[in-house]
Enzyme design. Structure first.
Site, PDB file in Angstrom:
ATOM      1  N   ARG A 235       1.352  -0.757  -0.444  1.00 34.58           N
ATOM      2  CA  ARG A 235       0.481  -0.238   0.311  1.00 34.58           C
ATOM      3  C   ARG A 235       0.597   1.339  -0.087  1.00 34.58           C
ATOM      4  NH1 ARG A 235      -3.675  -2.577  -1.489  1.00 34.58           N
ATOM      5  NH2 ARG A 235      -5.882  -3.090  -0.971  1.00 34.58           N
ATOM      6  N   ASP A 259       5.392  -0.070  -6.776  1.00 33.50           N
ATOM      7  CA  ASP A 259       3.814  -0.764  -7.993  1.00 33.50           C
ATOM      8  C   ASP A 259       2.560  -0.171  -6.551  1.00 33.50           C
ATOM      9  OD1 ASP A 259       2.584  -2.967  -9.433  1.00 33.50           O
ATOM     10  OD2 ASP A 259       1.775  -3.399  -7.863  1.00 33.50           O
ATOM     11  N   GLU A 264      -2.060   7.253  -4.893  1.00 38.27           N
ATOM     12  CA  GLU A 264      -2.620   6.556  -6.736  1.00 38.27           C
ATOM     13  C   GLU A 264      -3.698   6.003  -7.810  1.00 38.27           C
ATOM     14  OE1 GLU A 264      -0.810   2.603  -5.066  1.00 38.27           O
ATOM     15  OE2 GLU A 264      -3.485   1.583  -6.022  1.00 38.27           O
ATOM     16  N   HIS A 296       0.179  -0.259 -10.331  1.00 38.95           N
ATOM     17  CA  HIS A 296      -0.411  -1.333  -9.435  1.00 38.95           C
ATOM     18  C   HIS A 296      -0.770  -2.925 -10.116  1.00 38.95           C
ATOM     19  CE1 HIS A 296      -2.970  -1.529  -4.854  1.00 38.95           C
ATOM     20  NE2 HIS A 296      -2.613  -2.361  -5.518  1.00 38.95           N
TER      21      HIS A 296
HETATM   22  C1  COI Z   1      -6.495  -6.070  -3.390  1.00 37.95           C
HETATM   23  O1  COI Z   1      -6.115  -7.512  -3.673  1.00 37.95           O
HETATM   24  O2  COI Z   1      -5.945  -5.551  -2.252  1.00 37.95           O
HETATM   25  C2  COI Z   1      -4.563  -5.188  -4.070  1.00 37.95           C
HETATM   26  O3  COI Z   1      -4.122  -4.311  -3.634  1.00 37.95           O
HETATM   27  C3  COI Z   1      -4.408  -5.489  -5.900  1.00 37.95           C
HETATM   28  C4  COI Z   1      -5.931  -4.549  -5.991  1.00 37.95           C
HETATM   29  C5  COI Z   1      -5.563  -3.138  -6.791  1.00 37.95           C
HETATM   30  C6  COI Z   1      -7.369  -5.158  -7.235  1.00 37.95           C
END
Ligand code: COI
Length: 332
Positions: A235, A259, A264, A296
């Site tokens: 995060r 990432d 973001e 991400h």
């Molecule tokens: C999550 O699963 O919480 C992620 O960070 C992935 C998301 C961008 C689908």
């Protein structure tokens, strides 16, 4: 039984179809719209909603769902940091997530990006594009020589540890919860300070809580070894971006693979071509040869997307049928 799935992308549609064929008794409707105050009315008459979005689920949305008698909400992702726990509890919502959809997807990506940092591929690509095919001065480092400090030894952290061990790197780990197998292997250090003092790479695999926000800040960077590499596919707000910029300027941090970014949600997974993007920290970080930013994408594999769609629909069905699910999120 009727489920409305919000924010369904093209790549998710085939998996929704497959799930419907496997569960013919459930009526699933999909929309590409995200769940917000303008679209919440679409949920009227459904028994549950399945959602994924990075923007916050506002209190007003929960209030409306409550007024329609809908209390079953299933996330297609793992993170629940864009939901207000107090609101969820106030209206008696049952929320599920997909805690394990493909730990390997994220672990493999974070290792890949560390390798790219160590082997200085961004610099080589830029040189190559200019027709400069010389080796120097981009002499690289080897992964097997690193001490990788893994913060967070849940599903993703553990896969990352296995991969790092496979490459011959020394691994040390920190988590408030100790995994018995890793404990037996003696991988845990007692404190974050110890990890910072020993690691040549610090990689984050933990959720975002108020207590973990900006955990990598000036104080933390100061405790790290000179020339440390940072990897974050968890995060964005775990890292204080301005403190990272300062640590890159001073050489304390030799490189970072990000990432995720603090701010973001307004840019990632949007087409920003030709658009103004006011995000000074992004531009600063992205201009650096030793910083790799990706939007991400670590999670984004065929296996992960299939599991996110199918597991979340099944969890929503379980909530509707039985009032509970093995993927129920416990908001403390
Ligand atoms: C999550 O699963 O919480 C992620 O960070 C992935 C998301 C961008 C689908």
């Amino acid at each position: 039984m009727k489920i409305l799935a919000y924010g369904i992308r093209e790549d998710e549609k085939p998996f929704v179809k497959e799930w419907e064929q496997e569960n013919p008794e459930v009526e699933v409707e999909i929309t590409d719209k995200l769940l917000d105050e303008e679209t919440v009315a679409m949920a009227k008459g459904f028994d549950g909603v399945v959602v994924y979005q990075q923007k916050p689920y506002t209190d007003a949305v929960f209030e409306k769902l409550d007024s329609y008698g809908i209390h079953n909400v299933s996330l297609r992702n793992v993170g629940v940091d864009n939901m207000n726990p107090a609101t969820v509890k106030k209206y008696g919502f049952k929320v599920t997530n997909v805690p394990v959809y493909s730990p390997a997807a994220i672990a493999e990506f974070s290792v890949t990006q560390l390798m790219n940092l160590l082997r200085r591929t961004k610099e080589y690509f830029h040189k190559f594009e200019r027709g400069d095919f010389r080796w120097a001065p981009q002499i690289s480092q080897e992964l097997n020589q690193q001490t990788v400090g893994v913060i967070g030894t849940g599903h993703i952290g553990r896969v990352a540890i296995d991969i790092y061990k496979g490459f011959g790197a020394k691994v040390i780990a920190y988590d408030v919860y100790h995994n018995p197998e890793l404990e037996k292997e003696g991988l845990y250090v007692d404190t974050l300070d110890e990890l910072y003092a020993k690691a040549t790479v610090v990689t984050l695999h933990i959720p975002l809580f108020p207590s973990t926000e900006h955990m990598l800040n000036k104080v933390a960077f100061d405790k790290m070894r000179d020339g440390v590499f940072i990897v974050n596919a968890s995060r964005g707000p775990l890292i204080d971006e301005q403190a990272l910029i300062n640590a890159l300027d001073s050489g304390k941090v030799a490189g970072a693979a990000l990432d995720v970014l603090e701010d973001e949600t307004k840019v990632f997974n949007h087409n920003m071509v030709g658009k103004n993007m006011t995000y000074p920290e992004f531009w600063n970080l992205n201009s650096r040869e030793n910083v790799l930013i990706s939007p991400h994408t670590a999670f984004y594999t065929n296996i992960a997307v299939q599991n996110m769609v199918k597991f979340s629909l099944s969890a929503n069905k379980d909530l509707i049928e039985t009032g509970t699910s093995d993927k129920l999120v416990k908001f403390d």
